[in-house]
Design an enzyme around this catalytic site. Structure first.
Site, mmCIF file in Angstrom:
data_model
loop_
_atom_site.group_PDB
_atom_site.id
_atom_site.type_symbol
_atom_site.label_atom_id
_atom_site.label_comp_id
_atom_site.label_asym_id
_atom_site.label_seq_id
_atom_site.Cartn_x
_atom_site.Cartn_y
_atom_site.Cartn_z
ATOM 1 N N ASP A 157 10.357 7.965 1.613
ATOM 2 C CA ASP A 157 9.026 8.574 1.575
ATOM 3 C C ASP A 157 8.282 8.311 2.880
ATOM 4 O OD1 ASP A 157 8.175 5.882 1.177
ATOM 5 O OD2 ASP A 157 8.525 6.152 -0.972
ATOM 6 N N ASP A 200 4.576 7.707 4.850
ATOM 7 C CA ASP A 200 3.154 7.371 4.796
ATOM 8 C C ASP A 200 2.528 7.748 6.133
ATOM 9 O OD1 ASP A 200 3.531 6.197 2.308
ATOM 10 O OD2 ASP A 200 4.025 4.255 3.181
ATOM 11 N N ASP A 205 2.803 -6.298 6.984
ATOM 12 C CA ASP A 205 3.563 -7.529 6.772
ATOM 13 C C ASP A 205 4.483 -7.912 7.943
ATOM 14 O OD1 ASP A 205 5.138 -5.344 6.056
ATOM 15 O OD2 ASP A 205 5.512 -6.015 4.004
HETATM 16 P P1 ATP Z 1 10.241 1.118 1.398
HETATM 17 O O1 ATP Z 1 11.295 1.739 2.236
HETATM 18 O O2 ATP Z 1 10.800 0.211 0.387
HETATM 19 O O3 ATP Z 1 9.217 2.064 0.848
HETATM 20 P P2 ATP Z 1 8.060 0.256 3.028
HETATM 21 O O4 ATP Z 1 8.025 -0.638 4.238
HETATM 22 O O5 ATP Z 1 7.678 1.674 3.249
HETATM 23 O O6 ATP Z 1 9.490 0.137 2.409
HETATM 24 P P3 ATP Z 1 5.947 0.154 1.139
HETATM 25 O O7 ATP Z 1 5.783 -0.775 -0.021
HETATM 26 O O8 ATP Z 1 6.107 1.600 0.897
HETATM 27 O O9 ATP Z 1 7.161 -0.417 1.951
HETATM 28 O O10 ATP Z 1 4.704 -0.104 2.088
HETATM 29 C C1 ATP Z 1 4.395 0.708 3.197
HETATM 30 C C2 ATP Z 1 3.866 -0.148 4.351
HETATM 31 O O11 ATP Z 1 2.656 -0.791 3.957
HETATM 32 C C3 ATP Z 1 4.793 -1.279 4.794
HETATM 33 O O12 ATP Z 1 5.751 -0.832 5.713
HETATM 34 C C4 ATP Z 1 3.824 -2.270 5.379
HETATM 35 O O13 ATP Z 1 3.459 -1.895 6.672
HETATM 36 C C5 ATP Z 1 2.591 -2.115 4.499
HETATM 37 N N1 ATP Z 1 2.614 -3.054 3.346
HETATM 38 C C6 ATP Z 1 3.051 -2.803 2.102
HETATM 39 N N2 ATP Z 1 2.909 -3.873 1.317
HETATM 40 C C7 ATP Z 1 2.354 -4.832 2.077
HETATM 41 C C8 ATP Z 1 1.926 -6.173 1.830
HETATM 42 N N3 ATP Z 1 2.084 -6.733 0.652
HETATM 43 N N4 ATP Z 1 1.373 -6.833 2.851
HETATM 44 C C9 ATP Z 1 1.191 -6.277 4.067
HETATM 45 N N5 ATP Z 1 1.578 -5.026 4.350
HETATM 46 C C10 ATP Z 1 2.143 -4.303 3.379
HETATM 47 MG MG MG Z 2 7.422 3.216 1.685
#
Ligand code: ATP
Ligand code: MG
Length: 467
Positions: free
Chosen positions: A78, A80, A159
């Site tokens: 996905d 963002d 993060d």
């Molecule tokens: P995935 O591929 O599993 O979706 P992702 O990195 O996109 O991994 P998401 O949970 O969709 O993870 O979160 C999107 C973004 O938001 C992360 O890449 C990070 O930058 C930020 N983020 C999400 N959760 C946290 C958190 N608990 N603390 C700090 N930043 C966060």
């Molecule tokens: Mg994501």
């Protein structure tokens, strides 16, 4: 008219405001020849969102995990988008845009195409809450973070360095505030800022560290790893629904087995899910259970990696099966009949899980159905198989039974018989039914004809009710 105006003002939570940029420094601008993102991996809709925002005069970037995956050459699941436009301003630019969340609003922009609709999540740059003592619990956990900020601040509150890069599809440039690209090259997962403080703010980040390390194959930087052993217990304070979501992401990452090993190595499994405790227990006594769970997880990982769907209910049914089996056998040993013993064991198994993390209702009913179906695969008499095959969750129950066959807990001959039964036409199915009769006859050493008049009473346990 005036009320409408007041409502609108009220909707813009007065707590929400833009802060002045902190001293977060300028980002590194990484050109295409260095990041090598393949534009074919981009979502057209995500690009449309950034373009629309940019044409309206705002800044807009693809951000987070999508950029990490693009740099790795993986198609993100996905996308963002982060922008300096406020949610209201974003919403006005798109036809299908919905404001989500109350404290910190984000916008879901939906696109309807050939397959599933695609949702692009658009969030406004968020501020850091460095000096916001009143927003932080005693443990350091952040309770409120609903203030808009600059892009630099937005990057600093993410993060890991590799999750904090911004990609502008129009200039094909990556903005990197925290050395994410260098860490990508070093295959290192590094927390932004002071890891201890960041884990205290949000203990879920510890689980995320393990998940991303498993998914990318990267190594956790020593400073990022070190505090986890001591702070793992903070996960107990995290609301169970959030914990459940995060564990689910971990199990559905396509790298669940590696992630579970990672949890064990980090000492994080205790108290998350009771079942993880003994999955990760390497003793001889747990070996059979481990074999089953290991196979189930490998199977799930393989399905996810090849783009197939996986149901969470199915996954939890497999993870809890060894526990259930133990309870079921214990009930039978106490003198309970087969099916009530199973029903009782299901209740027990699910109740034990509630002590750690509540398994959501919708998954629970799937699990119960899959489990209840298992004894029914052995009843290959009368109309039972014809009825079983019509159950809405038959396929899940059957896949589950095949896993049991693969570890020798169920007879592989039964699995094979069902595989043939599913593929057969009605005549073939009748023949397969007859073959069971012959098998039963041969086993009892009774001529087939005589047997036909007598109903095989003892081999017919009462039909289990579906939970
Ligand atoms: P995935 O591929 O599993 O979706 P992702 O990195 O996109 O991994 P998401 O949970 O969709 O993870 O979160 C999107 C973004 O938001 C992360 O890449 C990070 O930058 C930020 N983020 C999400 N959760 C946290 C958190 N608990 N603390 C700090 N930043 C966060
Ligand atoms: Mg994501």
């Amino acid at each position: 008219m005036i009320t409408k105006f007041i409502k609108r003002i009220l909707r813009r939570d007065p707590m929400v405001k833009h802060t002045q940029a902190n001293n977060t420094g300028a980002p590194k601008r990484i050109p295409k020849k260095s990041h090598r993102i393949d534009p074919h991996l981009l979502s057209k809709n995500a690009v449309k969102v950034t373009q629309t925002l940019q044409q309206a005069g705002y800044e807009a970037f693809i951000v987070g995990g999508a950029v990490r995956d693009l740099v790795l050459g993986i198609g993100p699941k996905d996308f963002d988008v982060a922008t300096n436009a406020t949610p209201d301003q974003v919403q006005r630019l798109f036809r299908k845009a919905r404001l989500i969340g109350r404290r910190f609003q984000i916008v879901h922009v939906t696109f309807f195409g050939k397959g599933h609709p695609e949702i692009i999540e658009v969030s406004t740059f968020r501020a850091l809450l460095d000096n916001a003592g009143d927003h932080v619990a005693e443990s350091g956990r952040i309770l409120r973070d609903n203030v808009w900020g600059s892009q630099g601040e937005d990057a600093a509150r993410r993060d890991f360095t590799i999750n904090a890069m911004y990609y502008d599809p129009s200039s094909e440039t990556v903005l990197d505030y925290h050395g994410g690209m260098a860490d990508m090259q070093k295959k290192t997962l590094r927390m932004i800022g002071d890891p201890t403080k960041r884990y205290r703010e949000d203990p879920v980040r510890m689980l995320r560290a393990i998940r991303f390390a498993a998914k990318t194959g990267f190594t956790l930087d020593a400073d990022t790893r070190a505090p986890i052993a001591k702070l793992g217990k903070l996960l107990q304070d995290v609301p169970s629904a959030r914990l459940f979501d995060e564990i689910l992401k971990l199990l559905m990452s396509g790298y669940s087995w590696a992630a579970i090993q990672g949890l064990r190595n980090a000492g994080l499994h205790h108290g998350l899910l009771p079942l993880l405790d003994h999955i990760l227990d390497n003793s001889e006594a747990s070996k059979g259970a481990n074999d089953f769970v290991k196979l189930a997880l490998a199977n799930t990982d393989q399905r996810i990696q090849s783009g197939k769907s996986v149901s969470a209910g199915f996954l939890f049914a497999t993870l809890l099966w060894p526990d259930l089996l133990k309870n079921w056998k214990a009930n039978i040993a106490k003198g309970m009949a087969n099916i009530p013993a199973l029903q009782d064991a299901m209740d027990d198994t699910i109740a034990t899980q509630s002590s750690g993390m509540t398994i959501q209702r919708r998954f629970e009913s799937d699990m119960r159905e899959i489990w209840s179906m298992q004894p029914r695969f052995e009843r290959r008499i009368g109309r039972y198989p014809y009825r079983l095959i019509e159950s809405p969750r038959f396929r899940a129950g059957y896949d589950f039974m095949l896993l049991r066959c693969a570890t020798g807990e169920q007879s592989p001959a039964i699995g094979e018989w069902w595989t043939n039964f599913i593929a057969a036409d009605p005549v073939g199915q009748d023949e397969l039914m007859a073959s069971v009769k012959n098998e039963l006859g041969a086993a009892a050493n009774i001529p087939a004809k005589r047997r036909r008049r007598r109903k095989p009473k003892s081999a017919t346990p009462p039909e289990p009710t579906l939970g």
